[in-house]
Write a protein that holds these residues in place. Structure first.
Motif, PDB file in Angstrom:
ATOM      1  N   LEU A   1       0.804  -1.224   0.000  1.00 10.16           N
ATOM      2  CA  LEU A   1       0.000   0.000   0.000  1.00 10.16           C
ATOM      3  C   LEU A   1       0.837   1.274   0.000  1.00 10.16           C
ATOM      4  CD1 LEU A   1      -2.754  -1.068   2.562  1.00 10.16           C
ATOM      5  CD2 LEU A   1      -2.876  -1.074   0.053  1.00 10.16           C
ATOM      6  N   PHE A   2       2.148   1.146   0.095  1.00 10.65           N
ATOM      7  CA  PHE A   2       3.008   2.320   0.212  1.00 10.65           C
ATOM      8  C   PHE A   2       4.040   2.353  -0.912  1.00 10.65           C
ATOM      9  CE2 PHE A   2       1.622   1.120   4.459  1.00 10.65           C
ATOM     10  CZ  PHE A   2       1.131   2.311   4.958  1.00 10.65           C
ATOM     11  N   ASP A   3       4.601   3.541  -1.141  1.00 11.89           N
ATOM     12  CA  ASP A   3       5.744   3.696  -2.028  1.00 11.89           C
ATOM     13  C   ASP A   3       6.989   3.773  -1.158  1.00 11.89           C
ATOM     14  OD1 ASP A   3       4.344   3.765  -4.467  1.00 11.89           O
ATOM     15  OD2 ASP A   3       3.807   5.866  -4.119  1.00 11.89           O
ATOM     16  N   TYR A   4       8.124   3.351  -1.696  1.00 17.09           N
ATOM     17  CA  TYR A   4       9.326   3.244  -0.885  1.00 17.09           C
ATOM     18  C   TYR A   4      10.549   3.822  -1.575  1.00 17.09           C
ATOM     19  CZ  TYR A   4       6.472  -0.014   1.734  1.00 17.09           C
ATOM     20  OH  TYR A   4       5.459  -0.569   2.475  1.00 17.09           O
ATOM     21  N   GLU A   5      11.515   4.157  -0.735  1.00 19.19           N
ATOM     22  CA  GLU A   5      12.860   4.463  -1.191  1.00 19.19           C
ATOM     23  C   GLU A   5      13.797   3.769  -0.213  1.00 19.19           C
ATOM     24  OE1 GLU A   5      12.894   8.700  -1.206  1.00 19.19           O
ATOM     25  OE2 GLU A   5      13.327   8.856   0.916  1.00 19.19           O
ATOM     26  N   ALA A   6      15.043   3.578  -0.635  1.00 18.85           N
ATOM     27  CA  ALA A   6      15.998   2.850   0.199  1.00 18.85           C
ATOM     28  C   ALA A   6      17.215   3.721   0.487  1.00 18.85           C
ATOM     29  CB  ALA A   6      16.430   1.577  -0.512  1.00 18.85           C
ATOM     30  N   GLU A   7      17.754   3.556   1.697  1.00 21.05           N
ATOM     31  CA  GLU A   7      18.961   4.264   2.113  1.00 21.05           C
ATOM     32  C   GLU A   7      19.981   3.261   2.622  1.00 21.05           C
ATOM     33  OE1 GLU A   7      18.284   7.154   5.144  1.00 21.05           O
ATOM     34  OE2 GLU A   7      16.837   8.276   3.951  1.00 21.05           O
ATOM     35  N   PHE A   8      21.240   3.574   2.390  1.00 22.38           N
ATOM     36  CA  PHE A   8      22.346   2.803   2.959  1.00 22.38           C
ATOM     37  C   PHE A   8      23.326   3.799   3.532  1.00 22.38           C
ATOM     38  CE2 PHE A   8      26.512   0.641   2.504  1.00 22.38           C
ATOM     39  CZ  PHE A   8      26.270  -0.427   3.353  1.00 22.38           C
TER      40      PHE A   8
ATOM     41  N   GLY B   1      22.751   6.339   5.300  1.00 20.12           N
ATOM     42  CA  GLY B   1      22.250   7.700   5.164  1.00 20.12           C
ATOM     43  C   GLY B   1      22.137   8.232   3.751  1.00 20.12           C
ATOM     44  N   CYS B   2      22.527   7.460   2.752  1.00 20.08           N
ATOM     45  CA  CYS B   2      22.457   7.912   1.356  1.00 20.08           C
ATOM     46  C   CYS B   2      21.401   7.105   0.600  1.00 20.08           C
ATOM     47  CB  CYS B   2      23.798   7.717   0.659  1.00 20.08           C
ATOM     48  SG  CYS B   2      25.122   8.684   1.395  1.00 20.08           S
TER      49      CYS B   2
END
Length: 143
Positions: free
Chosen positions: A119-126, A128-129
């Motif tokens: 149900l959500f859109d996502y982004e990923a960080e590693f 802090g970037c």
């Protein structure tokens, strides 16, 4: 195919790992709908299963592929990544992990699969970037 699939995640080729898993899942689905068996191998000429089918070990890769791509709350990596700590929030809309990397090979990109709430859109960080990720279907992140 399972070993190649895991290795492709280590080589940061989630596109090719997805192709292997999807092909195997489609073949398995078609064969089990026809015969209710999970065979040892499939014929390239007609896509039908053949060989031995009477032990559960043959279905393990299929179960792993299905879970990795379609079961919410699942996270998967190749052989070179260890999840020391990993947690989803209560509605599976957030995932956080502490990763350890194999030190025997030179530093390089690797891929992770994370199944989250669709149900959500996502982004990923590693560290802090923001990092590159793709979505073969809603809820699955290929990082």
């Amino acid at each position: 195919q399972w070993f190649l699939w895991k290795s492709l995640l280590d080589l940061s080729r989630p596109d090719l790992s997805w192709q292997i898993a999807r092909t195997a899942l489609d073949l398995w689905m078609n064969e089990t709908q026809s015969s209710y068996s999970c065979f040892e191998h499939f014929l390239a000429s007609n896509g039908r299963g053949c060989g031995w089918h009477q032990f559960s070990g043959l279905s393990c890769p299929v179960i792993c592929w299905f879970s990795s791509y379609f079961v919410v709350g699942t996270f998967t990596a190749g052989f070179e990544v260890l999840f020391r700590e990993a947690a989803f929030d209560d509605d599976f809309s957030r995932f956080e992990a502490f990763l350890c990397f194999d030190q025997t090979s030179p530093c390089h990109e690797r891929s992770l699969l994370v199944c989250l709430n669709h149900l959500f859109d996502y982004e990923a960080e590693f560290r802090g970037c923001l990092v590159r990720c793709s979505r073969p279907h809603q809820g699955l992140l290929q990082i």
